[in-house]
Scaffold this motif. Structure first.
Motif, PDB file in Angstrom:
ATOM      1  N   ALA A  20      14.016  34.632   4.208  1.00  0.00           N
ATOM      2  CA  ALA A  20      15.254  35.622   4.388  1.00  0.00           C
ATOM      3  C   ALA A  20      16.610  35.025   3.884  1.00  0.00           C
ATOM      4  O   ALA A  20      17.392  35.515   3.321  1.00  0.00           O
ATOM      5  CB  ALA A  20      15.245  36.016   5.928  1.00  0.00           C
ATOM      6  N   ALA A  21      16.733  33.748   4.248  1.00  0.00           N
ATOM      7  CA  ALA A  21      18.068  33.132   3.803  1.00  0.00           C
ATOM      8  C   ALA A  21      18.098  33.127   2.186  1.00  0.00           C
ATOM      9  O   ALA A  21      19.253  33.194   1.675  1.00  0.00           O
ATOM     10  CB  ALA A  21      18.267  31.611   4.350  1.00  0.00           C
ATOM     11  N   GLN A  24      19.025  36.480   1.314  1.00  0.00           N
ATOM     12  CA  GLN A  24      20.452  36.937   1.476  1.00  0.00           C
ATOM     13  C   GLN A  24      21.341  35.919   0.598  1.00  0.00           C
ATOM     14  O   GLN A  24      22.535  36.846  -0.022  1.00  0.00           O
ATOM     15  CB  GLN A  24      20.919  36.355   3.085  1.00  0.00           C
ATOM     16  N   VAL A  28      22.660  39.336  -0.691  1.00  0.00           N
ATOM     17  CA  VAL A  28      23.823  39.835  -0.008  1.00  0.00           C
ATOM     18  C   VAL A  28      24.999  38.929   0.340  1.00  0.00           C
ATOM     19  O   VAL A  28      26.534  39.570   0.221  1.00  0.00           O
ATOM     20  CB  VAL A  28      23.280  39.769   1.740  1.00  0.00           C
ATOM     21  N   THR A  29      24.978  37.597  -0.035  1.00  0.00           N
ATOM     22  CA  THR A  29      26.032  36.771  -0.011  1.00  0.00           C
ATOM     23  C   THR A  29      27.072  37.122  -0.988  1.00  0.00           C
ATOM     24  O   THR A  29      28.435  37.131  -0.588  1.00  0.00           O
ATOM     25  CB  THR A  29      25.514  35.099  -0.042  1.00  0.00           C
ATOM     26  N   THR A  71      23.603  29.369   7.724  1.00  0.00           N
ATOM     27  CA  THR A  71      22.905  30.470   7.529  1.00  0.00           C
ATOM     28  C   THR A  71      21.444  30.258   7.546  1.00  0.00           C
ATOM     29  O   THR A  71      20.544  31.185   8.144  1.00  0.00           O
ATOM     30  CB  THR A  71      23.326  31.036   5.968  1.00  0.00           C
ATOM     31  N   ASN A  75      18.710  31.765  10.376  1.00  0.00           N
ATOM     32  CA  ASN A  75      17.750  32.472  10.027  1.00  0.00           C
ATOM     33  C   ASN A  75      16.429  32.131  10.568  1.00  0.00           C
ATOM     34  O   ASN A  75      15.442  33.080  11.357  1.00  0.00           O
ATOM     35  CB  ASN A  75      17.716  32.742   8.812  1.00  0.00           C
ATOM     36  N   GLN A 117      16.920  47.263  12.914  1.00  0.00           N
ATOM     37  CA  GLN A 117      17.668  47.491  11.749  1.00  0.00           C
ATOM     38  C   GLN A 117      18.149  48.846  11.403  1.00  0.00           C
ATOM     39  O   GLN A 117      19.128  49.405  11.247  1.00  0.00           O
ATOM     40  CB  GLN A 117      17.421  46.296  10.594  1.00  0.00           C
ATOM     41  N   SER A 202      21.600  44.732   2.531  1.00  0.00           N
ATOM     42  CA  SER A 202      21.171  44.227   3.895  1.00  0.00           C
ATOM     43  C   SER A 202      19.898  44.768   4.412  1.00  0.00           C
ATOM     44  O   SER A 202      19.034  43.913   4.718  1.00  0.00           O
ATOM     45  CB  SER A 202      22.511  44.437   4.595  1.00  0.00           C
ATOM     46  N   THR A 205      16.820  43.485   2.412  1.00  0.00           N
ATOM     47  CA  THR A 205      16.372  42.162   2.397  1.00  0.00           C
ATOM     48  C   THR A 205      15.842  42.029   3.818  1.00  0.00           C
ATOM     49  O   THR A 205      14.832  41.392   4.197  1.00  0.00           O
ATOM     50  CB  THR A 205      17.604  41.233   2.392  1.00  0.00           C
ATOM     51  N   SER A 206      16.359  42.761   5.000  1.00  0.00           N
ATOM     52  CA  SER A 206      15.843  42.788   6.231  1.00  0.00           C
ATOM     53  C   SER A 206      14.351  43.450   6.388  1.00  0.00           C
ATOM     54  O   SER A 206      13.299  43.132   6.878  1.00  0.00           O
ATOM     55  CB  SER A 206      16.803  43.674   7.356  1.00  0.00           C
TER      56      SER A 206
END
Length: 227
Positions: A20-21, A24, A28-29, A71, A75, A117, A202, A205-206
């Protein structure tokens, strides 16, 4: 049983936390860092003369090392906790005579994504830095109620009789009928296109992380149980 529960949850949670990290950092980052540029005023959506000043640019994939390590650690801890909740659920439904499989775990993971989510995001989508929103306490109360109502509703639909399924559907709908707390108007500093991209990334990825969490937790649950 307890050892099986904890072991499967820890292994699955740590593995999915790392994945997940990584997702992200990739998806996402960069959008989060872009949003921070708008929040600080380093980049503006429209200048005072009305000309467009936005520039997608090439935001970095990573921030400073300490923040990136936090992060990853966050996670891992978070998804281990979620995996423990899934494992407890597995134990409860097995006591009720239902078999847990890896394929079934995938469905559990997607249900977890819906409850944690997707359902809350219908009323309160993920927000970029600098986004103006309603009172945080009101939003937190609505979010918690939505998560609990959705999780209970999905459980009733999946494992209850027809009447319980109808109650479950009503529970899922209830928070959205009541409505999430919102301001009377919309305004913010970032480009709306960036906000939309951030919401999609977001949630995407979730969804992947939760699906893998359900799959890994169930697969390990079955493996350790049969060992």
């Amino acid at each position: 049983m307890f050892k099986n529960l904890v072991t499967s949850a820890v292994f699955a949670g740590v593995a999915v936390g790392v994945i997940a990290a990584a997702l992200q950092f990739w998806m996402v980052t960069p959008l989060l860092l872009e949003g921070e540029l708008y929040e600080t005023g380093a980049r503006v959506h429209f200048a005072t003369d009305g000309s467009t000043q936005s520039d997608a640019g090439h935001p970095a994939l990573f921030t400073e090392p300490a923040r990136d390590l936090m992060t990853v650690g966050f996670n891992m801890i978070t998804f281990t906790a979620f995996a423990l909740l899934l494992a407890v659920g597995f134990a409860l439904v097995e006591r009720g005579g239902h078999e847990i499989t890896a394929k079934g775990g995938l469905i559990w993971g997607l249900a977890g994504f819906i409850a944690m989510q997707l359902a809350p995001a219908v009323g309160l989508p993920p927000e970029l830095p600098g986004t103006i929103a309603a009172d945080v306490e009101l939003r937190q109360v609505w979010w918690i109620c939505t998560v609990l109502a959705t999780a209970l509703g999905l459980g009733l639909i999946a494992y209850g009789p027809m009447a319980a399924g109808l109650v479950g559907a009503a529970l899922i709908a209830a928070p959205h009928v009541i409505g999430a707390p919102h301001l009377d108007t919309y305004f913010g500093v970032a480009a709306p296109e960036l906000s939309a991209h951030f919401v999609a990334a977001s949630l995407g990825t979730s969804a992947i992380a939760w699906a893998l969490l359900g799959l890994f937790t169930a697969a390990l649950w079955v493996k350790f149980k049969d060992a």
